[in-house]
Design an enzyme around this catalytic site. Structure first.
Site, PDB file in Angstrom:
ATOM      1  N   GLY A 105     -33.411   2.796  10.109  1.00  0.00           N
ATOM      2  CA  GLY A 105     -33.420   1.647   9.212  1.00  0.00           C
ATOM      3  C   GLY A 105     -32.287   1.686   8.216  1.00  0.00           C
ATOM      4  N   ARG A 106     -32.563   2.269   7.023  1.00  0.00           N
ATOM      5  CA  ARG A 106     -31.638   2.117   5.892  1.00  0.00           C
ATOM      6  C   ARG A 106     -30.232   2.625   6.165  1.00  0.00           C
ATOM      7  NH1 ARG A 106     -35.588   4.882   1.888  1.00  0.00           N
ATOM      8  NH2 ARG A 106     -36.080   5.845   3.892  1.00  0.00           N
ATOM      9  N   CYS A 129     -45.803  -2.962   6.449  1.00  0.00           N
ATOM     10  CA  CYS A 129     -45.187  -3.553   5.252  1.00  0.00           C
ATOM     11  C   CYS A 129     -46.021  -3.233   4.017  1.00  0.00           C
ATOM     12  CB  CYS A 129     -45.072  -5.069   5.429  1.00  0.00           C
ATOM     13  SG  CYS A 129     -44.353  -5.897   4.011  1.00  0.00           S
TER      14      CYS A 129
HETATM   15  C1  LIG Z   1     -34.588  -3.544   2.851  1.00  0.00           C
HETATM   16  C2  LIG Z   1     -35.643  -3.160   3.835  1.00  0.00           C
HETATM   17  C3  LIG Z   1     -36.236  -4.130   4.628  1.00  0.00           C
HETATM   18  C4  LIG Z   1     -37.235  -3.788   5.549  1.00  0.00           C
HETATM   19  N1  LIG Z   1     -37.797  -4.761   6.331  1.00  0.00           N
HETATM   20  C5  LIG Z   1     -38.758  -4.430   7.226  1.00  0.00           C
HETATM   21  C6  LIG Z   1     -39.351  -5.421   8.074  1.00  0.00           C
HETATM   22  O1  LIG Z   1     -38.992  -6.612   8.052  1.00  0.00           O
HETATM   23  N2  LIG Z   1     -40.324  -5.001   8.932  1.00  0.00           N
HETATM   24  C7  LIG Z   1     -40.740  -3.682   8.995  1.00  0.00           C
HETATM   25  O2  LIG Z   1     -41.627  -3.361   9.790  1.00  0.00           O
HETATM   26  N3  LIG Z   1     -40.175  -2.736   8.218  1.00  0.00           N
HETATM   27  C8  LIG Z   1     -39.207  -3.078   7.359  1.00  0.00           C
HETATM   28  N4  LIG Z   1     -38.621  -2.102   6.606  1.00  0.00           N
HETATM   29  C9  LIG Z   1     -38.947  -0.673   6.870  1.00  0.00           C
HETATM   30  C10 LIG Z   1     -37.934  -0.083   7.876  1.00  0.00           C
HETATM   31  O3  LIG Z   1     -37.980  -0.752   9.099  1.00  0.00           O
HETATM   32  C11 LIG Z   1     -38.195   1.418   8.123  1.00  0.00           C
HETATM   33  O4  LIG Z   1     -39.490   1.578   8.635  1.00  0.00           O
HETATM   34  C12 LIG Z   1     -38.073   2.252   6.846  1.00  0.00           C
HETATM   35  O5  LIG Z   1     -36.942   1.869   6.091  1.00  0.00           O
HETATM   36  C13 LIG Z   1     -37.985   3.758   7.154  1.00  0.00           C
HETATM   37  O6  LIG Z   1     -36.903   4.048   8.004  1.00  0.00           O
HETATM   38  P1  LIG Z   1     -35.473   4.596   7.425  1.00  0.00           P
HETATM   39  O7  LIG Z   1     -35.766   5.828   6.637  1.00  0.00           O
HETATM   40  O8  LIG Z   1     -34.651   4.848   8.653  1.00  0.00           O
HETATM   41  O9  LIG Z   1     -34.937   3.518   6.551  1.00  0.00           O
HETATM   42  C14 LIG Z   1     -37.647  -2.444   5.670  1.00  0.00           C
HETATM   43  C15 LIG Z   1     -37.052  -1.460   4.864  1.00  0.00           C
HETATM   44  C16 LIG Z   1     -36.067  -1.797   3.962  1.00  0.00           C
HETATM   45  C17 LIG Z   1     -35.453  -0.718   3.121  1.00  0.00           C
END
Ligand SMILES: Cc1cc2nc3c(=O)[nH]c(=O)nc-3n(C[C@H](O)[C@H](O)[C@H](O)COP(=O)(O)O)c2cc1C
Length: 304
Positions: free
Chosen positions: A224-225, A100
Site C-alpha cells: 500500500g503506502r 476500513c
Molecule cells: C491513504 C490510504 C488509503 C487507503 N484506502 C484503502 C481502501 O480504499 N480500501 C482498503 O481496503 N484499504 C485501504 N487502505 C489500507 C491499505 O490498503 C493497506 O491495507 C494498509 O495501508 C497497510 O498496508 P501498507 O503498510 O503496505 O500501507 C488505505 C490506506 C491508506 C494509507
C-alpha cells in the site's frame, strides 16, 4: 496462480488506496510489475442506476492494467448486490472491504465493523457470491483489538461463504496504522485456509515482500503506502525517479478523465520523496497546469 478463473501473473499486489489509486498511478504500478491491481474502495451506497456510468468513468479501468479487483464497501447486502451488477461488466474480481477503520464507515457498520458482526458478514458475502459469476474476495484486518483477534475465524467463515481469496492487513482496528504487523496470525490464516491468502502490511521494498511471503507462507503480498511514493516497489531493478514521474504524467495525460493539475502535483510530490534535490519540492503544488508541472520535473537537478 488463479483467483477463481482469473490468472495472476506474479505474487505482488497493489493495495486499494483511496484518494491515490487514479488510473495513471495504477498503470504505472502495473508497468513496474504489480501482478494484481486493486481499485480504491467504492461506496456501494452511491452506486445506483443513475450513477453506475459515473462510477465506470471514475474508475476508468484500462485493459493494460488487468487483472483488476474493484473494491466495494457497504454493510447492506442488497446495496452490495446492486453495486456488483453495476461493476461486474468491467471488474475482473470484486472485493468487499472488511478492514476500513474510518469512523464514518465504522458507525454505519461497514468495513472493519463487520469483524464484530460475523452473522451479518456471512450473510452479506453469501449474497455477493450468489449475485455474480465473477470471483468475490474480501480484505480484512486480524481483529478488533488484542483481546479480539479473530482473523482465523473470519477467514474460515469467508472461505465457507464462497470467497475466492482473502487479503489480510496484519493489524487490529485498534492499532490503526501504528505498531507492528502480526505475521503469526497471517501465517495461521494461511495454514487454515485453502483459498489464496494475500499478506499485507509495512512492506517497504521488494525484498520485504519476499520475506513476508516466506515468513507467513501466504500466496501473494500486497503493498500500500510505499507504492504511493515508489510505484516501482514491485521489482528491485534500479530506476530513474524522474523518468518514472514523467511516465506517470504521460499516462495521466493520455488516460485520465479528470486532467487535474492538483492531482498530478500530489503524485509528483509523493514520488519525489526519495529524489535528492536542494529544491523545495512542495512548490510543485503551486503550479497550475500539467505541462508546467512536466517542465518543473524536467528541470529538477538530482544531487549526489
Ligand atoms: C491513504 C490510504 C488509503 C487507503 N484506502 C484503502 C481502501 O480504499 N480500501 C482498503 O481496503 N484499504 C485501504 N487502505 C489500507 C491499505 O490498503 C493497506 O491495507 C494498509 O495501508 C497497510 O498496508 P501498507 O503498510 O503496505 O500501507 C488505505 C490506506 C491508506 C494509507
Amino acid at each position: 496462480m488463479k483467483i477463481g478463473t482469473v490468472e495472476i501473473p506474479n505474487r505482488f499486489v497493489l493495495a486499494p488506496l483511496a484518494g491515490i489509486s487514479c488510473t495513471a498511478f495504477r498503470m504505472l504500478c502495473k508497468e513496474n510489475g504489480a501482478g494484481l491491481i486493486y481499485t480504491q474502495m467504492i461506496d456501494a451506497d452511491i452506486i445506483s442506476e443513475k450513477t453506475s456510468e459515473k462510477v465506470k468513468q471514475f474508475l476508468n479501468i484500462q485493459d493494460a492494467e488487468r487483472p483488476v479487483t474493484v473494491q466495494l464497501i457497504s454493510s447492506e447486502k442488497n446495496v452490495l448486490v446492486k453495486a456488483i451488477q453495476a461493476v461486474e461488466e468491467f471488474a475482473d474480481i470484486i472485493d468487499l472491504n472488511v478492514g476500513c477503520i474510518e469512523e464514518d464507515y465504522l458507525q454505519k457498520g461497514c468495513g472493519a465493523a463487520l469483524l464484530k458482526d460475523l452473522p451479518k458478514l456471512e450473510s452479506i458475502v453469501r449474497a455477493m457470491v450468489k449475485a455474480t459469476e465473477k470471483p468475490i474476495t474480501a480484505k480484512i484486518r486480524i481483529g478488533w483489538d488484542n483481546q479480539h483477534i479473530n482473523g482465523v475465524t473470519v477467514g474460515q467463515l469467508l472461505e465457507n461463504a464462497g470467497v475466492s481469496a482473502l487479503s489480510i492487513h496484519g493489524r487490529t482496528v485498534d492499532q490503526g496504522y501504528a505498531g507492528k504487523v502480526n505475521w503469526t496470525i497471517m501465517k495461521q490464516v494461511k495454514e487454515k485456509l485453502h483459498i489464496l491468502v494475500i499478506a499485507n502490511g509495512d512492506v517497504k521494498t521488494y525484498r520485504d515482500g519476499l520475506a513476508l511471503l516466506q515468513k507467513t507462507g501466504c500466496d501473494l503480498v500486497m503493498i500500500g503506502r510505499e507504492s504511493q511514493h515508489c510505484p516501482w516497489v514491485f521489482h528491485e531493478k534500479p530506476v530513474d525517479i524522474k523518468q518514472q514521474i514523467l511516465r506517470f504524467i504521460e499516462l495521466y495525460e493520455q488516460y485520465e478523465n479528470r486532467q487535474s493539475p492538483v492531482e498530478v502535483a500530489d503524485h509528483v510530490f509523493w514520488m519525489l520523496r526519495d529524489f535528492k534535490t536542494s529544491e523545495d519540492t512542495k512548490k510543485v503544488h503551486l503550479i497550475q497546469t500539467i505541462p508546467r508541472i512536466k517542465r518543473y520535473v524536467n528541470r529538477l537537478q538530482q544531487e549526489q
